[in-house]
Design a protein around this motif. Structure first.
Motif, PDB file in Angstrom:
ATOM      1  N   TYR A1279       0.822  -1.208   0.000  1.00  0.00           N
ATOM      2  CA  TYR A1279       0.000   0.000   0.000  1.00  0.00           C
ATOM      3  C   TYR A1279       0.860   1.264   0.000  1.00  0.00           C
ATOM      4  O   TYR A1279       0.482   2.287  -0.564  1.00  0.00           O
ATOM      5  CB  TYR A1279      -0.932  -0.008   1.211  1.00  0.00           C
ATOM      6  CG  TYR A1279      -2.190  -0.804   0.952  1.00  0.00           C
ATOM      7  CD1 TYR A1279      -3.197  -0.286   0.130  1.00  0.00           C
ATOM      8  CD2 TYR A1279      -2.368  -2.063   1.501  1.00  0.00           C
ATOM      9  CE1 TYR A1279      -4.347  -1.018  -0.126  1.00  0.00           C
ATOM     10  CE2 TYR A1279      -3.515  -2.800   1.254  1.00  0.00           C
ATOM     11  CZ  TYR A1279      -4.507  -2.268   0.428  1.00  0.00           C
ATOM     12  OH  TYR A1279      -5.647  -2.981   0.169  1.00  0.00           O
ATOM     13  N   SER A1280       2.015   1.193   0.644  1.00  0.00           N
ATOM     14  CA  SER A1280       2.888   2.368   0.642  1.00  0.00           C
ATOM     15  C   SER A1280       3.318   2.740  -0.776  1.00  0.00           C
ATOM     16  O   SER A1280       3.408   3.915  -1.128  1.00  0.00           O
ATOM     17  CB  SER A1280       4.112   2.094   1.519  1.00  0.00           C
ATOM     18  OG  SER A1280       4.978   3.204   1.561  1.00  0.00           O
ATOM     19  N   LEU A1281       3.565   1.706  -1.609  1.00  0.00           N
ATOM     20  CA  LEU A1281       3.954   1.961  -2.995  1.00  0.00           C
ATOM     21  C   LEU A1281       2.757   2.360  -3.846  1.00  0.00           C
ATOM     22  O   LEU A1281       2.811   3.321  -4.628  1.00  0.00           O
ATOM     23  CB  LEU A1281       4.624   0.714  -3.583  1.00  0.00           C
ATOM     24  CG  LEU A1281       6.022   0.374  -3.039  1.00  0.00           C
ATOM     25  CD1 LEU A1281       6.454  -0.990  -3.542  1.00  0.00           C
ATOM     26  CD2 LEU A1281       7.028   1.438  -3.462  1.00  0.00           C
ATOM     27  N   LEU A1282       1.649   1.639  -3.690  1.00  0.00           N
ATOM     28  CA  LEU A1282       0.481   1.909  -4.531  1.00  0.00           C
ATOM     29  C   LEU A1282      -0.054   3.315  -4.346  1.00  0.00           C
ATOM     30  O   LEU A1282      -0.416   4.004  -5.314  1.00  0.00           O
ATOM     31  CB  LEU A1282      -0.631   0.905  -4.223  1.00  0.00           C
ATOM     32  CG  LEU A1282      -0.551  -0.478  -4.888  1.00  0.00           C
ATOM     33  CD1 LEU A1282      -1.753  -1.306  -4.491  1.00  0.00           C
ATOM     34  CD2 LEU A1282      -0.465  -0.358  -6.397  1.00  0.00           C
ATOM     35  N   LEU A1283      -0.086   3.744  -3.094  1.00  0.00           N
ATOM     36  CA  LEU A1283      -0.701   5.038  -2.812  1.00  0.00           C
ATOM     37  C   LEU A1283       0.122   6.201  -3.338  1.00  0.00           C
ATOM     38  O   LEU A1283      -0.342   7.349  -3.325  1.00  0.00           O
ATOM     39  CB  LEU A1283      -0.907   5.188  -1.297  1.00  0.00           C
ATOM     40  CG  LEU A1283      -1.903   4.192  -0.680  1.00  0.00           C
ATOM     41  CD1 LEU A1283      -1.949   4.334   0.836  1.00  0.00           C
ATOM     42  CD2 LEU A1283      -3.299   4.388  -1.270  1.00  0.00           C
ATOM     43  N   GLN A1284       1.346   5.932  -3.782  1.00  0.00           N
ATOM     44  CA  GLN A1284       2.185   7.001  -4.336  1.00  0.00           C
ATOM     45  C   GLN A1284       2.281   6.921  -5.861  1.00  0.00           C
ATOM     46  O   GLN A1284       3.015   7.705  -6.460  1.00  0.00           O
ATOM     47  CB  GLN A1284       3.585   6.909  -3.714  1.00  0.00           C
ATOM     48  CG  GLN A1284       3.585   7.091  -2.194  1.00  0.00           C
ATOM     49  CD  GLN A1284       4.987   6.998  -1.606  1.00  0.00           C
ATOM     50  OE1 GLN A1284       5.844   7.813  -1.936  1.00  0.00           O
ATOM     51  NE2 GLN A1284       5.201   6.001  -0.766  1.00  0.00           N
ATOM     52  N   LEU A1285       1.565   5.954  -6.454  1.00  0.00           N
ATOM     53  CA  LEU A1285       1.567   5.847  -7.913  1.00  0.00           C
ATOM     54  C   LEU A1285       0.683   6.927  -8.528  1.00  0.00           C
ATOM     55  O   LEU A1285      -0.216   7.485  -7.885  1.00  0.00           O
ATOM     56  CB  LEU A1285       1.066   4.463  -8.342  1.00  0.00           C
ATOM     57  CG  LEU A1285       1.947   3.250  -7.953  1.00  0.00           C
ATOM     58  CD1 LEU A1285       1.282   1.961  -8.427  1.00  0.00           C
ATOM     59  CD2 LEU A1285       3.335   3.377  -8.538  1.00  0.00           C
ATOM     60  N   SER A1286       0.926   7.175  -9.808  1.00  0.00           N
ATOM     61  CA  SER A1286       0.072   8.126 -10.531  1.00  0.00           C
ATOM     62  C   SER A1286      -1.325   7.535 -10.695  1.00  0.00           C
ATOM     63  O   SER A1286      -1.525   6.321 -10.599  1.00  0.00           O
ATOM     64  CB  SER A1286       0.683   8.417 -11.909  1.00  0.00           C
ATOM     65  OG  SER A1286       0.700   7.232 -12.702  1.00  0.00           O
ATOM     66  N   ALA A1287      -2.299   8.398 -10.935  1.00  0.00           N
ATOM     67  CA  ALA A1287      -3.689   7.949 -11.063  1.00  0.00           C
ATOM     68  C   ALA A1287      -3.840   6.973 -12.224  1.00  0.00           C
ATOM     69  O   ALA A1287      -4.560   5.973 -12.125  1.00  0.00           O
ATOM     70  CB  ALA A1287      -4.601   9.157 -11.243  1.00  0.00           C
TER      71      ALA A1287
END
Length: 1395
Positions: A1279-1287
């Protein structure tokens, strides 16, 4: 008779021309006397009586003769006595010639009621002219004048310088008393009436003198005020009267009668008075004259006879309870064996009381038990112990029936109005055993007792905050409050915070807090310039608004006045300075010891105990057996008064030891030392101060102690150990040991044998202690002998003596021959060797080492120095300050390991001849060494953990392993494989034990740290041992091959958990393991390369951590391994599998540079690790890496897809490592790389598998690369990585097959991480795009709910939905509901269709 009287009167009228006595003196013959009597017309006897009487009156009654003018003089002067003796000698000659009548002399002497002088009566009796018995029979008024004369003579003191007069006074009194006793107490069945009258007369005279003595003592406040008369009469009660004027039976009857009269004299005090006032009737508070009287009366009887008589008197008479209880105290103090007899008496009394429900026996038992307890634990058990022992169990006297229960509780209830509060507290906190069905009866008593305590303003509320219940009087509420203050200050010092107990008391027990606790805390004193712990504690309470402002101001003002007055004296409830009193008492005790006066020594110890109770105002009957004393090893003693007292006690004990040892060895001495130490155990505060002082002396001041100090302190430690073998335990602070230990073991820890200086002091002290213990316990049974030999000090000698005395290594400890005979001959020499100032410690230690008693102890389990204990001691030695040089130390260690412990049986702490057992001990000691170092540093901050003998022990391990390897090679490969198994099994067992306290899924921080310590130490050992040991070589069907299963299992199970950073073995460890593979392959003959290829293939498949680590360090390892291979195989090329590592490295470098080249035929993980290393070597060049990713897109083949997924895992591992250990890596670079990889992999479902713990499939190897901690954190990384991805990238991820299932499972795991507290701790200085853990959770939930709403119901099967719903139901019902509503519409009930 009338005729003789007339003749006497006629003779008295005769003219006398010269002094009558002059005439008598001149008449040397009876004929001349008769001639003159004939001339005068009177009988010769009458004339002789006339002349003797006149001369007697002239000598004794003439005022002119009384030269000193003392008309009240009790005895004749010297000249009078000489003249009287001459007169009586002449009279005796006349009597022998029949010319003198003694009876007529006494008749004329008593004419006109003239009072006779007692010395004249004595001389008449002594010269056998008129016996005292005749005077008693013939003189009707004898009782009146005899009693007054006896009192006058006792009260009169001869002038100074008349020593002979003192002797005459004693002779007169003893003679008179002897006749009175012989006449009054001779037993005869045929006594005439006159004889019975005389017997009663003598008894009445003696009784009146006894009553006069008791009245005198009672009316006086001190022995000095009682005068010398009472003390002089007490000295008359002496067994020496026996055989002179009274028989032994008469004397015994007299003493029995006198004892009865004393115990029953003026029985004004009721039982209720005795219950209330008993605390004031202890031996120390009793009049010394009364205790002396009891001693005199008891001297000819046994303890059993005295207690039997006491019981008889109590049953048949009204008694003076004060005298009864003082007599019991005196008996207990002077007779050490009286305790057992008293217990038996109490048992009989209680049995009789409950058999007949007799209240008199009941109250008698309670009063006697309490009186014994008042004398302290060294004399009799505490009241609380006695009460619990008698009534605390189902086998108690009261437990036979309900009637017995009611009887006991009714009795206790009747005592309530009169009892001191401390007894009520014992009954409440240690109630008698009552069956459940009768508990209401007990509750009634408890309620009554608590009400009484409240009436006395000593309710349960006044029991203190940290109360240790007392069973006797003397401990006031102020005393309890002082103890609470000390405990609270101690806790504040150790924690830096006000204890919760104090804070609660300030709220819920406010009356006690304000009226007891604060006044005890705010006692005025001279405040130190630098704030101490007490001042800091007071300031903390003031800041917390727990001290009223007015009370604090008064305290500060009082302290300022105290400083101005400079009054440093301690205010105690005594007229004299207690330090001076104690000093005098200790000096007197030393004098009594030299004189050998046993009884007076016991009495003096009771007085010393009373003085100490004033200085240390603790509860005198604390339950010592249940106490744990905290020993603060780094805190100095306080206050100064206690330091002075403890030093005074120890100095006096040392002096007494020297004085006693000059006369006799310890086995010939009295029990003075044991009694001395027992007295000190009655007060926990004093005992704590003593133990603290001994620790300070042993640990910090050993080199400054003289031989005399060492001997005395050693003897003191021995008796402290023997006396406290079943007493309180000691808890060291800081907690060096996990639990409290006996005092001997605690003090032995102060003897740190890490340097030459420490060893010398330790051996001197321990030699003195063990010598003393052996000599002291010589005459005792074997079990009691061991009580006097502390096993901890004995073990110190077993370690130090062979270390410092090489000759001791050549003399094994064996107990040969009859020990008792040898001891009888050698004990004096052993003790003289220990006390001889000219002897050295080496001679004494050598003498002790060969002594049979010392040798025999080695065969007792608790006195055996185990090999593990020897190793722990040796690993604490500082090599730079060792007493031995390097060669000497090597020689000693090899002797201990290979000669002493290798062959010693296992049950005696050795290795039983097993080299593997020996090696196992060494390895365990090495891996435990960090604990030993921590203990050493806590014991002595001056000692460093570095510079120990660890390299020496490690060298021995190398020698042993090398020897076992060579020995095994001469046999079979199976034996060598056993050695490999042995080493790996040993470390596996250690690793499992390190983490056994917690579950494997959730190791505690302490378990993880312990595991890391174990593995770090093991790796040091592993690197020191030959690498080939860890690769097994097996032979099957004549074919030799390599077996790496044990190595793979070890790396996967243990090394993986302690890697730093996670997922990477150290370069040294990796190289060592690979060297082992190469070297072991040589044993396979000409198939070395083939076997290396097979082994590496096995490692690549089953040990991914070693594979990844090898790839990571390959640039450094390849030259070393290539050189090694060329040496082993005469220049043959590197095996294919190892060459493949080089090929993969080259391929990864070319890809990173944008050069297209076919990938080597290698495992996907190997290729991914090569790419990962290449990227790190190029400084994380993102542009080059993006180029490489485009060349490796999943569309080009399944192999490239797997490579990228493994690479993503390695990058996520870097990302977690950078977050947990920010100084090592930049998490931003790792996050960028992960994002780039996701951009390539997001449309493929494989990347989701690395975040699923149970569904990795072909990616299962990743679980064996990183640590368990990182595996647990993968959902958080997801989740730490996913939440910082572009839309746009995030939307593609949501659409990926299987994404929602993975997202929900990761969310559930994330919630569990938060609940268990295992989320990463936020680091300082994190960047803007790094979220806090709590933000990750909240944002993850929002993201998941959106993902659920955007996902088609067909994305999950119904079984998956049910599974996820059940897992979310308890953790997050909202997510469970969302799953149900959006993905499973059929789950809605028909009633909800209208929605």
């Amino acid at each position: 008779m009338e005729s003789r009287n007339r003749q006497t009167r006629k003779a008295s009228r005769l003219p006398v021309r010269v002094h009558c006595w002059d005439v008598l003196y001149c008449l040397w013959t009876v004929c001349e006397l008769r001639r003159q009597a004939s001339q005068l017309g009177v009988p010769a006897a009458v004339l002789a009586v006339k002349m003797v009487l006149e001369r007697l009156m002239e000598i004794t009654g003439s005022k002119e003769v009384m030269e000193d003018g003392d008309e009240r003089r009790g005895l004749l002067s010297f000249s009078q006595r000489v003249q009287l003796c001459v007169l009586l000698e002449s009279s005796k000659q006349l009597l022998s010639q029949g010319a003198f009548c003694p009876k007529l002399l006494w008749q004329e002497y008593r004419r006109d009621q003239r009072l006779p002088q007692l010395e004249v009566v004595y001389h008449l009796h002594f010269y056998n002219i008129l016996t005292l018995k005749y005077i008693l029979e013939s003189d009707e008024g004898v009782r009146l004048w005899l009693v007054s004369q006896l009192k006058a003579l006792c009260s009169w003191s001869p002038p100074q310088g008349e020593g002979e007069t003192n002797e005459v006074q004693q002779k007169v009194l003893s003679t008179v008393v002897g006749v009175l006793v012989g006449t009054g107490f001779e037993l005869s069945h045929e006594l005439a009436a006159a004889d019975r009258r005389i017997s009663l007369l003598c008894c009445s005279v003696l009784d009146e003198m006894l009553f006069w003595l008791l009245d005198t003592v009672e009316e006086s406040q001190t022995p000095e005020n009682a005068g010398a008369g009472a003390e002089l009469w007490i000295q008359i009660f002496d067994a020496s009267l026996c055989g002179v004027s009274a028989s032994a039976d008469a004397l015994q009857r007299f003493f029995t009668h006198s004892l009865t009269q004393t115990l029953t004299y003026k029985p004004r005090l009721t039982v209720s008075d005795a219950v209330t006032l008993q605390n004031e009737w202890t031996f120390a508070k009793a009049s010394r004259l009364v205790t002396s009287l009891f001693r005199k009366l008891a001297v000819i009887f046994s303890v059993e006879q005295l207690l039997c008589h006491l019981q008889q008197v109590l049953e048949t008479h009204e008694v003076n309870w004060k005298h009864v209880l003082c007599f019991l105290s005196t008996l207990l103090v002077y007779s050490p064996c009286a305790q057992l007899s008293l217990r038996e008496l109490l048992s009989r009394l209680l049995s009789s009381a409950f058999e007949g429900y007799d209240l008199e026996n009941m109250i008698t038992a309670f009063l006697l038990a309490r009186q014994g307890a008042l004398e302290g634990p060294g004399i009799f058990p505490s009241y609380s112990d006695w009460f619990k022992m008698s009534f605390g169990g189902g086998s108690g006297y009261h437990a036979t029936s309900k009637k017995s229960l009611v009887f006991l509780l009714k009795f206790l209830s009747d005592l309530v109005p009169y009892e001191p509060p401390q007894y009520l507290k014992v009954h409440i906190l240690h109630p008698p055993y009552i069956p459940v069905k009768h508990r209401s009866l007990l509750m009634e008593y408890v309620s009554l007792a608590k009400t009484r305590l409240a009436d006395l303003k000593e309710s349960v509320e006044d029991m203190g905050l940290y109360e240790d219940v007392s069973g006797t009087g003397g401990a006031s509420a102020q005393c309890q409050a002082s103890q609470d203050v000390e405990k609270a200050v101690s806790l504040f010092e150790s924690t830096g915070r006000i204890s919760a107990t104090v804070m609660e008391a300030s709220i819920f027990r406010r009356p006690y807090f304000l009226t007891r606790f604060l006044p005890a805390l705010l006692t005025q004193r001279v405040l130190p310039v630098k704030a101490d712990t007490r001042m800091s504690f007071i300031e903390a309470l003031r800041k917390a608004d727990k001290i009223p402002a007015a009370q604090y101001s008064s305290y500060v003002e009082a302290c300022q006045k105290q400083r101005q007055q400079d009054s440093g004296a301690v205010c105690l409830d005594t007229n004299d300075d207690p330090l001076d009193v104690l000093k005098i008492q200790l000096q007197e005790f030393t004098e009594l010891l030299v004189e050998g006066n046993e009884g007076e020594m016991s009495a003096q110890l009771s007085r010393i105990s009373h003085t100490l109770s004033v200085i240390f105002p603790g509860c005198p009957d604390e339950p010592i057996g249940q106490t744990v004393i905290e020993l603060h090893i780094n805190t100095p003693l306080s206050p100064e008064l206690h330091i002075k007292v403890v030093n005074m006690i120890l100095r006096n004990f040392c002096q007494c030891t020297l004085d006693a040892s000059r006369a006799n060895p310890p086995n010939k001495q009295s029990l003075w030392a044991s009694r001395f130490v027992s007295v000190l155990l009655g007060n926990t505060q004093l005992l704590s101060s003593l133990i603290h002082r001994l620790w300070d002396l042993f640990h910090n001041q050993g080199s400054s102690l003289s031989a005399a100090h060492l001997l005395g302190l050693a003897a003191f430690a021995v008796h402290l150990h023997a006396t406290m073998s079943h007493g309180p335990l000691v808890q060291l602070v800081p907690p060096i040991l996990p639990k409290p230990v006996p005092v001997g073991e605690a003090l032995s820890l102060a003897l740190v044998c890490s340097t030459h200086t420490n060893m010398l002091f330790c051996v001197r002290l321990c030699v003195a202690a063990v010598c003393y213990g052996i000599c002291r316990g010589d005459s005792l049974p074997q079990q009691q002998q061991q009580d006097y030999i502390p096993n901890s000090l004995y073990k110190k000698l077993l370690y130090i003596i062979p270390r410092l005395l090489p000759e001791a290594r050549r003399t094994p400890i064996t107990a040969s021959g009859p020990v008792s005979e040898y001891q009888e001959e050698n004990l004096p020499s052993l003790w003289s060797s220990a006390t001889d100032t000219s002897s050295t410690w080496r001679k004494t230690a050598w003498h002790l080492w060969r002594h049979p008693a010392f040798c025999q102890l080695q065969h007792t389990p608790q006195y055996q120095l185990l090999f593990s204990e020897w190793l722990a001691n040796e690993l604490r030695v500082q090599r730079s300050e060792d007493a031995l040089s390097d060669p000497e130390r090597q020689e000693y260690q090899q002797w201990a390991c290979l000669e002493l412990y290798l062959s010693r049986p296992v049950e005696q702490g050795g290795c039983g001849g097993d080299m593997k057992n020996l090696c196992s001990h060494l390895l365990n000691a090495i891996m435990d060494q960090h604990l030993s170092v921590q203990t050493l540093e806590m014991l002595d901050h001056r000692v460093s953990g570095t510079g120990t003998c660890l390299p020496d022990i490690l060298s021995i391990v190398q020698e042993l392993v090398y020897e076992m390897e060579l020995t095994d090679l001469s046999g079979s490969h199976r034996s060598r494989a056993d050695l490999c198994d042995f080493l790996f099994d040993l470390v596996s067992e250690r690793c499992f034990s390190s983490s056994s306290a917690t579950s494997s899924a959730s190791l505690s921080i302490s378990g993880e740290l312990s595991l890391q310590h174990t593995l770090n130490t093991w790796n040091r050992v592993l690197l020191a041992l030959p690498a080939t040991l860890f690769i097994q070589v097996k032979t099957e069907g004549g074919r030799t091959s390599l077996e790496c299963n044990k190595l793979i299992e070890h790396v996967n199970q243990h090394q993986r958990k302690a890697c730093s950073p996670a997922g990477l073995l150290s370069c040294h460890l990796t190289a060592h393991l690979l060297r082992g593979v190469l070297c072991a392959s040589v044993r396979c003959g000409g198939r070395s390369a083939e076997e290396v290829n097979k082994a590496w293939t096995q490692i690549s498949r089953h040990c991914p951590l070693l594979l990844v680590s090898t790839v990571h360090w390959w640039e450094r390892l390849s030259p070393v391994l290539l050189s090694l291979w060329h040496r082993l195989c005469d220049g043959e090329p590197l095996p294919e599998q190892l060459q493949l590592l080089t090929d993969c490295q080259k391929w990864a470098c070319s890809v990173e540079k944008g050069l297209s080249s076919p990938a080597p035929a290698a495992a996907a993980l190997l290729l991914a690790a090569s790419l990962h290393r290449a990227w790190r070597d190029c400084g994380c060049n993102n542009q080059g890496f993006c180029t490489a990713l485009n060349m490796l897109r999943p569309e080009r083949g399944i192999q490239y897809q797997q490579v990228l997924v493994f690479l993503l895992f390695l990058c996520v591992n870097d990302y977690l490592s950078a977050l947990l250990y920010p100084p090592e890596k930049s998490h931003e670079k790792a996050w960028t790389l992960c994002t780039d990889l996701l951009a390539v992999l997001v449309d493929s479902a494989d990347w989701l598998l690395i975040f699923k713990s149970n569904e990795q499939g072909v990616y299962q190897a990743i679980t064996m690369v990183t640590s368990n901690e990182f595996t647990r954190l993968m959902p958080w990384a997801f989740y730490s990585l996913l939440l910082q991805l572009s839309a746009e990238l995030l939307q593609r991820a949501v659409c990926c097959p299987g994404f929602l299932h993975t997202a929900v499972l990761c969310y559930i795991s994330l919630l569990q991480l938060f609940l268990e507290g295992h989320t990463p701790t936020p680091t300082t200085g994190h960047s803007d795009n790094q979220m806090e853990p709590s933000q990750v959770l909240s944002h993850a939930k929002q993201f998941l709910l959106r993902a659920i709403s955007q996902t088609s119901p067909a994305a999950l099967s119904s079984s998956q939905i049910r599974q996820l719903e059940s897992q979310c139901a308890d953790l997050d019902p909202e997510v469970a509901a969302a799953l149900s509503v959006h993905l499973d519409p059929h789950s809605l009930s028909p009633e909800m269709d209208f929605l």
